[in-house]
Design an enzyme around this catalytic site. Structure first.
Site, short mmCIF file in Angstrom:
data_model
loop_
_atom_site.label_atom_id
_atom_site.label_comp_id
_atom_site.label_asym_id
_atom_site.label_seq_id
_atom_site.Cartn_x
_atom_site.Cartn_y
_atom_site.Cartn_z
N MET A 195 11.89 24.40 -0.02
CA MET A 195 11.12 23.68 -0.81
C MET A 195 11.79 22.69 -1.80
O MET A 195 11.36 21.63 -1.84
CB MET A 195 10.00 24.44 -1.78
N TYR A 204 16.44 30.40 5.32
CA TYR A 204 15.28 31.29 5.92
C TYR A 204 15.30 31.23 7.45
O TYR A 204 15.77 30.62 8.14
CB TYR A 204 14.06 30.38 5.74
N ARG A 246 -9.91 0.58 15.79
CA ARG A 246 -9.60 1.38 14.74
C ARG A 246 -10.55 0.73 13.68
O ARG A 246 -11.55 1.35 13.12
CB ARG A 246 -8.27 1.37 14.25
N LYS A 265 0.89 -1.28 0.04
CA LYS A 265 -0.12 0.07 -0.10
C LYS A 265 0.98 1.10 -0.06
O LYS A 265 2.02 1.19 0.36
CB LYS A 265 -1.07 -0.04 1.16
C1 PLP Z 1 -3.78 -3.96 8.79
C2 PLP Z 1 -2.59 -3.60 8.40
N1 PLP Z 1 -1.67 -4.78 8.17
C3 PLP Z 1 -0.41 -4.93 8.09
C4 PLP Z 1 0.37 -3.70 7.88
C5 PLP Z 1 1.73 -3.68 7.85
O1 PLP Z 1 2.55 -3.12 8.87
P1 PLP Z 1 4.02 -2.93 9.06
O2 PLP Z 1 4.38 -1.98 7.95
O3 PLP Z 1 4.09 -2.62 10.48
O4 PLP Z 1 4.50 -4.38 8.51
C6 PLP Z 1 -0.41 -2.51 7.71
C7 PLP Z 1 0.44 -1.04 8.15
O5 PLP Z 1 -0.15 0.03 8.44
C8 PLP Z 1 -1.71 -2.47 8.16
O6 PLP Z 1 -2.49 -1.32 8.49
#
Ligand code: PLP
Length: 355
Positions: free
Chosen positions: A298, A250, A131, A35
């Protein structure tokens, strides 16, 4: 290409990290979490690198899965947030995705989806992180109510809030509560993220979900030989002498304590280099350590190279990678490696290198 600002993606490190983690948990199957563009490495890049060793991939949202399909990735893809709209149920099936169901509305959308267009579902349990997921003690009735959606491929999933902290007994509490329900329901389980896979053997289930450790990140307490997978680098675009007492950048944030040599480097916060990095944050110039001098702009940063001999315009500067561990930069920026990696912006080309 004009600027020498690039994120070098080390394919061999990604592959060897994944294999090492999978070997830690030989009774589980491991999937790479890709992801957020594979934590900034390029989801297509990483999925191609791992396609022969990761039998599934995980993403957060269905658009990320479709992008992988369009790039020719064929392994089933687990969509961790499941459907955000009813139409995503049929979309998931047609793209070979598995939807994680974490609320009842999603299950209703699935029931309304024609049976021959339903994807495999996984069920998310809230074991304490609060969550996403069904409250643990409601799961037996949920499974009963939606029995028509459960197949032999359905996995019970949960996520751990504190797996990176071995001194916190909350993980054990989550594990015990979750495993009790999972045993009762007799469903396969997926619990472990990276730190859990490394530090909490009891969390290694049927499927482990490996993210940050594939990209070289591990809990401080762990001692696993993971390799850095991204070198963020740029080059020196200007050099000047700054006399003692003069300031740089800056807000006059850095003042020369002695006659100094300052190099300007072609990377800034618009590239994802953290704006909050203070003076002294480490970088490496031609392999030698130097520190930030002045506020991050930037498109540029300024660094103090007074102590390094023979520095020239065009010389290479590493922001993180083999010489500058990303955790050091993250700590300086009061952040974490996850955030730094995912924030490297689209302006920075990803160059995949095989050693
Ligand atoms: C539901 C879920 N599973 C697995 C992972 C992977 O976690 P990690 O990057 O700590 O291995 C994440 C990452 O945020 C997650 O949200």
């Amino acid at each position: 290409m004009s600027r020498q600002t690039q994120a070098i993606i080390h394919a061999d490190a990604i592959l060897s990290n994944f294999k090492l983690l999978a070997e830690l948990a030989p009774t589980s199957r491991s999937m790479a979490v890709v992801k957020a563009d594979a934590y900034g490495h390029g989801a297509v890049n990483v999925s191609r690198i791992l396609q022969h060793v990761s039998p599934r991939f995980a993403v957060a949202i269905i658009e990320e899965a479709i992008a992988l399909r369009e790039a020719g990735i064929t392994a089933p893809i687990v969509v961790l947030e499941g459907a955000h709209q009813a139409k995503e149920c049929a979309m998931a099936a047609s793209h070979g995705c598995i939807l994680v169901m974490h609320n009842q509305a999603q299950l209703e959308w699935m029931l309304a989806c024609p049976e021959d267009r339903r994807p495999t579902i996984w069920l998310k349990a809230d074991s304490g992180m609060h969550r996403l997921g069904f409250v643990l003690n409601t799961l037996p009735s949920i499974v009963k109510q939606y029995a028509s959606l459960i197949t032999q491929d359905t996995v019970l999933v949960t996520h751990l809030a504190c797996a990176d902290d071995t001194s916190n007994d909350f993980t054990q509490k989550q594990l015990s509560a979750f495993l009790q329900i999972a045993t009762q329901l007799a469903l396969p389980v997926s619990i472990a993220n990276s730190p859990a896979t490394i530090e909490w053997p009891q969390s290694r289930g049927d499927w482990n979900r490996l993210g940050i450790a594939v990209y070289g990140g591990q809990p401080n307490t762990a001692n696993v030989a993971l390799a850095p997978t991204m070198t963020l680098r740029s080059s020196i675009i200007a050099l000047r002498d700054v006399p003692k007492g003069e300031s740089v950048g800056y807000g006059q944030n850095w003042v020369a304590q002695k006659d100094s040599r300052i190099a300007t480097v072609g990377i800034g916060y618009a590239d994802g280099y953290p704006r909050h990095c203070p003076n002294g944050t480490p970088v490496a110039v031609n392999g030698e350590r130097a520190g930030l001098a002045g506020r991050v702009s930037m498109d540029m940063i300024t660094i103090d190279v007074t102590h390094i001999s023979n520095v020239n315009i065009g010389d290479r500067v590493e922001l993180w990678g083999e010489n500058v561990p990303i955790n050091e930069v993250a700590e300086a920026a009061d952040s974490i490696d996850y955030e730094l990696l995912t924030r490297v912006s689209a302006r920075v080309p990803r160059i995949v290198k095989y050693r």
